[in-house]
Write a protein that holds these residues in place. Structure first.
Motif, PDB file in Angstrom:
ATOM      1  N   SER A 188      26.716  34.144  44.201  1.00  0.00           N
ATOM      2  CA  SER A 188      25.329  34.331  43.807  1.00  0.00           C
ATOM      3  C   SER A 188      24.414  33.759  44.877  1.00  0.00           C
ATOM      4  N   PHE A 189      23.369  34.515  45.136  1.00  0.00           N
ATOM      5  CA  PHE A 189      22.373  34.099  46.114  1.00  0.00           C
ATOM      6  C   PHE A 189      21.071  33.876  45.362  1.00  0.00           C
ATOM      7  N   LYS A 190      20.113  33.290  46.016  1.00  0.00           N
ATOM      8  CA  LYS A 190      18.861  32.979  45.341  1.00  0.00           C
ATOM      9  C   LYS A 190      18.235  34.254  44.772  1.00  0.00           C
ATOM     10  N   THR A 191      18.297  35.338  45.590  1.00  0.00           N
ATOM     11  CA  THR A 191      17.784  36.627  45.147  1.00  0.00           C
ATOM     12  C   THR A 191      18.978  37.538  44.857  1.00  0.00           C
ATOM     13  N   THR A 192      18.992  38.200  43.695  1.00  0.00           N
ATOM     14  CA  THR A 192      20.061  39.159  43.432  1.00  0.00           C
ATOM     15  C   THR A 192      19.817  40.413  44.259  1.00  0.00           C
ATOM     16  N   ALA A 253      17.504  39.085  52.015  1.00  0.00           N
ATOM     17  CA  ALA A 253      18.631  38.622  51.192  1.00  0.00           C
ATOM     18  C   ALA A 253      19.928  39.292  51.632  1.00  0.00           C
TER      19      ALA A 253
END
Lengths: 333, 333
Positions: A188-192, A253
């Motif tokens: 998981s990243f800060k922004t999907t 992202a």
């Protein structure tokens, strides 16, 4: 239905249980997206030249941010037709299902097929359903084949790029691959990051209407990504292609995730982007119609005399952009 | 090729290795059976009405007496087109391959595809190749879709059987299923039963030429066998069908094997047989042209007013022949 909530091997037997699955789950789920009974063979009235394509989809996992295997299957096949300048006319829909698949999963996928077909304005005309024993397939595979009408006078082809032509991409690259990989690996990243999976036929119609014979080449950078796409065009047309690295649109992202995963964003598959090679001077008009149709196009380079694909880096250096050899990211589509 | 003798996951990546697999194994193996480059989408000139069909093949084992998955895939799709009275025009060929499959297996299958396509006089126009990890598929699955031209004036349909019509089957039933099952289960009988898998388009052309509008219904009794086929016709046409059990042709080795395995030969899939419903009085002419084309046809019954399918047994008794419910013999096609 009396079959509970899981697919049985008997659902593939061709008997009453198969008929129930097809009628109650597949046809019911498709609704208006199907032309009717999904006979073994559909008969369709057409004039002229037909485009014909096939694709199997084995994406893992079946659901990912921005899409699923059903949407992917419909869009992938529509896009193959659209890249030949053809108006999609009808799709086939063939499932290979692993015994034990939850009925609710199949229903979600069918509903997604119907939605994508509706968005593209295309009907499902014929189908097939097979079931294999547990362990003999990975949940669900889909094949969609498609036919389309190639309008008279349209001649886009991989071989028609000419020195001086401009090269456009319809929006940022890498989103589909990163969305699927992140979901599969549990990253998981800060922004999907969402997949870009979408039908491209309306963008193609807009381009054809505006440019006519000024539209030389269309290609969708799926497996092998932009690198494969550009190398294919350069080789088929017998030209060199020069790309300005800084002008290739990449969402931040996506760039961050690709960096983390050690992947080159230029080789990652996309499922809702097209590359257009247009006559010199036609790039502004091309970008205008693409923008009006909701895309975020950029001019990324040009065709020249010579061969191969060269990347001009941000610092002004030059490096050869080769077609990828094998597989960076399996089962993305 | 530098990839040795097994399929790698990277063969599915869409890069150079995929191109090599497609060119050196698939296109080279197809030879004249392919229309050329197997582009993502082929463009084909056609006039008039198009028939369109799809089928996936998951037969286990891949090779069996009388055929293999390649021959089966080509014939199955050609036959779906032929059953609509359509002349097959072009096929697609999509592979889902399990990583580790021997290259020699793929080559044998491709060669068999080429041979069956040649026999039927049909070309492969477009294709797709995906590879999934070991354990995610059972060796090899194939999808073949097809398009055909429905000649003007031809109107065969499942719904056109009328009381008084005669029902013909083009040869003995049950051979394909028994051939596959015996191979899979390692059973051996005194006589090896061979699959009947064959393209039926030439038989259909002969029947159409001879009977014209006297040919009412065509159906190939695949999954669910003759029982499914007859029930489908009776229901779609709103007629009753009466079958004389003793006149249904069954090879003695097939009858023996079915008996041993506890299977009803009337529900077993066939891959090279057709059921024709013809106008009263046309059955002799039908059998003559089928015989001339190499088949071994028999009149097996008739359509009447009413509904459902009735079997008149050797002893003169009557029993209802129902459509099979689920699956007697999975992964036969």
């Amino acid at each position: 239905m009396d079959d509970g909530d899981r697919i049985l091997l008997a659902h593939g037997g061709g008997g009453e249980l198969t008929a129930k699955l097809v009628n109650n789950v597949i046809l019911a789920g498709l609704g208006d997206a199907a032309t009717g009974s999904l006979d073994d063979a559909a008969v369709i009235d057409v004039p002229g030249r037909i485009a014909f394509t096939t694709d199997s989809f084995v994406v893992k996992p079946l659901f990912f941010p921005g899409g699923d295997i059903g949407r992917l299957a419909v869009c992938g096949t529509i896009n193959d037709l659209a890249m030949r300048g053809a108006r999609p006319l009808a799709l086939s829909l063939a499932f290979i299902i692993e015994e034990g698949l939850r009925m609710s999963v199949l229903k979600r996928v069918v509903s997604s097929v119907a939605c994508a077909a509706g968005q593209a304005g295309v009907k499902i005309a014929t189908g097939d359903t097979k079931v294999v024993e547990r362990g003999s397939a990975d949940g669900l595979f889909i094949n969609t084949s498609g036919i389309g009408v190639a309008p008279p006078g349209v001649s886009v082809s991989l071989s028609l790029a000419r020195p001086g032509d401009e090269i456009i991409v319809s929006g940022p690259v890498g989103n589909h691959a990163i969305a699927v990989l992140a979901q599969r690996e549990g990253l998981s990243f800060k922004t999907t990051v969402e997949s870009d999976v979408a039908p491209l036929n309306r963008l193609v119609t807009a381009l054809l209407d505006e440019l006519g014979t000024g539209l030389h080449v269309l290609n969708d950078p799926t497996r092998g990504g932009l690198a494969m796409s550009l190398n294919t065009i350069a080789a088929a047309s017998g030209v060199a292609i020069e790309i300005d690295e800084h002008s290739v649109p990449v969402d931040s992202a996506v760039a961050f995730a690709a960096e983390m995963l050690g992947l080159d964003v230029l080789t990652l598959p996309n499922e809702g982007k097209l590359v257009a090679v247009v006559a010199a001077g036609a790039s502004d008009r091309s970008k205008n119609v693409l923008s009006d149709a909701g895309a975020h196009p950029r001019t990324i380079g040009r065709a020249k005399k010579g061969s191969g694909v060269t990347l001009i880096t941000a610092g002004g250096g030059r490096r050869v952009l080769e077609a990828p050899y094998g597989e960076d990211a399996p089962r993305i589509c």
